[in-house]
Design an enzyme around this catalytic site. Structure first.
Site, PDB file in Angstrom:
ATOM      1  N   ARG A 102     -23.208  24.679  43.999  1.00 40.87           N
ATOM      2  CA  ARG A 102     -24.485  25.385  43.791  1.00 40.87           C
ATOM      3  C   ARG A 102     -24.371  26.862  44.183  1.00 40.87           C
ATOM      4  O   ARG A 102     -25.066  27.705  43.636  1.00 40.87           O
ATOM      5  CB  ARG A 102     -25.594  24.669  44.568  1.00 40.87           C
ATOM      6  CG  ARG A 102     -25.422  24.658  46.060  1.00 40.87           C
ATOM      7  CD  ARG A 102     -26.208  23.556  46.761  1.00 40.87           C
ATOM      8  NE  ARG A 102     -25.583  22.248  46.608  1.00 40.87           N
ATOM      9  CZ  ARG A 102     -26.099  21.104  47.051  1.00 40.87           C
ATOM     10  NH1 ARG A 102     -27.269  21.097  47.683  1.00 40.87           N
ATOM     11  NH2 ARG A 102     -25.465  19.961  46.884  1.00 40.87           N
TER      12      ARG A 102
ATOM     13  N   LYS B 168     -13.476  17.313  53.314  1.00 39.81           N
ATOM     14  CA  LYS B 168     -13.681  15.976  52.746  1.00 39.81           C
ATOM     15  C   LYS B 168     -12.696  14.985  53.366  1.00 39.81           C
ATOM     16  O   LYS B 168     -11.623  15.385  53.796  1.00 39.81           O
ATOM     17  CB  LYS B 168     -13.425  16.016  51.229  1.00 39.81           C
ATOM     18  CG  LYS B 168     -14.512  16.661  50.409  1.00 39.81           C
ATOM     19  CD  LYS B 168     -14.175  16.552  48.919  1.00 39.81           C
ATOM     20  CE  LYS B 168     -15.242  17.227  48.075  1.00 39.81           C
ATOM     21  NZ  LYS B 168     -16.560  16.595  48.148  1.00 39.81           N
TER      22      LYS B 168
END
Ligand code: BES
Ligand code: MN
Ligand code: ZN
Length: 513
Positions: free
Chosen positions: A360, A286
């Site tokens: 996920r 990130k």
């Protein structure tokens, strides 16, 4: 504060000796305000001068004077808090929110005044029963009083304000009911505050191990069953998702499982919460700006475990199992790489296109395992899953998606009742197409468009046909809509929604279907 003492009493307001005595004030449609007789002349004066309107959260501070013509209140200060105009047809959910909001304002003013003890005269709030007024007011006060002080060393020469020591509710009516309501509100608020504490504790403190310890302590206290799946268990079981995410981290992963069973055998609700204790993105790193906020990537896990605390205290008639897959997402030399293919618990293979879509991956294993092991009547998962939900809904609604209208509606209702609104987004085969892979069964990203929906579509592959709802709390877990009872930082979002969902639980699916 953690140890705030709650007292419910039929004592007269004039005899209260607290640092602050509070009256709530409904803005009059016209004419004179209906309020405490002793105070009315003072309030009328303030209204005439335009210093006080009675609008929502407007405040008026008074200092009691017992001399000639004065009234001998024993409290140090008196505060009037506006509740605005209460519409005659206002629904109970908005009245509940008014009570919480007033409670938050009271807590804020107490901090400003360094008032450690407060007495509140229980107001009449439209058609709400006093018990509910007490519940929501208490909730608002305790939520609004929350501060994270663990890492603040005391400032010299200044006496720090350490929060409310004592909250007194004054009621002329049914003391026992009001007490019951107030205690119910306190349980929910304390649980949400515990979730805020977990989130505020940074990645080097609140690790997967802490999640496991919390669950073990809770299980002991509440006589619930706890299971911690360690890395070796995950390897034996083939939980390729959480193991892949954990590969780049020095902190061991934990799959934390808590089981509440009611006395009479009943159906089981499965709760799954993302417990990512720090999300660096992994190899798909990130950007640095704002990355520190990714210590909050465990707020789904915090919500389900703290809701379990209240469930353990209140012992409802439905079974609840909570699972928190917990790990960091780091880019160590063993880290999972873009292009890698992994095998989930269910046997489904997944191509990892972006290591930052890790939520996920860990949820997939937890969902598939939980459904197989506990045969729930329905599954609810909560996760700070996608930045895309902030694009879609901002910070004012949690995104909800699911395959079952009744379950989704129950959650939306529980959210509205708790002041934590949810908004539904669609699912469907057109979206599921976006996560088809050339080389594996699915891939872990679905491209630029509809990121929240394609993330949910990924989870859906692991649900089979069980009623399921997915809550994407990335926009609401922190920076949630500004409210008097939500201090800056993590909101403890959805702890209270889950608690209220379970409190109202009826056989699922209901007979209407
Ligand atoms: N934890 C983040 C989602 C997130 C982003 C939560 C911002 C709160 C604020 C999640 O793991 C993530 O990184 N998601 C990616 C998915 C993408 C790579 C498909 C995202 O949303 O950018
Ligand atoms: Mn991520
Ligand atoms: Zn994440």
């Amino acid at each position: 504060m953690e140890t705030t003492k709650l007292t419910i009493t039929a004592k007269k307001s004039i005899d209260c000796r607290e640092d602050l005595l509070v009256f709530c004030f409904e803005q009059p449609e016209k004419g004179l305000p209906a309020c405490d007789e002793l105070l009315q002349p003072l309030i009328v004066k303030a209204i005439e001068l335009g210093d006080f309107t009675g609008k929502m959260n407007d405040i008026l501070l008074l200092y009691p004077y017992g001399g000639a013509g004065g009234v001998a209140f024993a409290a140090k200060r008196i505060m009037i808090v506006g509740m605005g105009k209460l519409a005659v047809d206002a629904d109970s959910d908005s009245l509940r929110e008014i009570c919480r909001s007033v409670g938050g304002t009271i807590a804020r003013q107490c901090e400003k005044l360094k008032a450690a003890t407060v007495a509140v005269s229980l107001p009449v709030v439209g058609s709400l029963p006093p018990e509910t007024v007490a519940e929501c007011l208490t909730e608002g006060v305790l939520l609004g009083d929350y501060r994270f002080r663990k890492y603040k060393t005391e400032e010299k020469n200044e006496k720090p304000y350490l929060g409310l020591k004592k909250v007194v509710l004054l009621t002329q009516g049914a003391v026992a009911q009001v007490r019951r309501g107030s205690e119910r509100g306190a349980r929910a608020a304390k649980a949400a505050n515990a979730a805020r504490d977990m989130a505020n504790r940074p990645g080097n403190d609140w690790t997967p191990t802490r999640f496991a310890e919390y669950a073990c302590a809770l299980a002991e206290e509440m006589a619930m069953k706890v299971t911690i799946l360690e890395k070796a268990d995950m390897e034996r079981l083939g939980m390729g998702g959480i193991l892949a995410v954990n590969r780049g981290s020095a902190e061991p992963p934990k799959m934390v499982i808590l089981e509440y069973r009611p006395e009479k055998p009943a159906e089981t609700v499965l709760l799954v919460g993302k417990g990512l204790t720090f999300d660096s993105g992994g190899v798909s790193l990130k950007p640095a700006a704002g990355m520190e906020d990714m210590k909050y990537d465990m707020c789904g896990g915090a919500a389900v475990l703290t809701a379990m605390r209240v469930i353990g205290q209140e012992r409802p008639g439905v079974g609840v199992v909570a699972i928190v897959p917990a790990t960091e997402n780091m880019g160590g030399s063993a880290a999972v790489k873009p292009g890698d293919i992994i095998v989930h618990y269910s046997g489904i293979t997944s191509e990892i296109v972006n290591t930052d879509a890790e939520g996920r991956m860990i949820l997939a294993d937890a969902l598939a395992y939980g459904i197989e092991k506990y045969s729930p009547c329905c599954v609810i998962d909560l996760a700070t899953l996608t930045g895309a939900v902030i694009v879609a809904l901002g910070h004012h609604h949690t995104g909800i998606l699911g395959n079952n209208d009744e379950l989704v509606e129950r959650l939306i209702d529980a959210g509205r009742m708790s002041g934590e609104p949810l908004w539904r987004l669609p699912l469907g085969p057109d979206y599921s197409k976006q996560i088809e892979s050339e080389v594996a069964d699915i891939k872990n990203t679905g491209g630029k468009s509809a990121g929240t929906i394609t993330a949910a579509a990924y989870l859906q592959k692991f649900i089979k046909e069980i009623p399921w709802a997915h809550l994407d709390i990335a926009g609401t877990a922190w920076e949630f809509t500004e409210k008097s009872y939500i201090p800056k930082g993590p909101a403890g979002i959805c702890t209270r929604t889950l608690v209220n969902l379970v409190r109202k639980w009826q056989k699922f699916p209901s007979d209407r279907n």
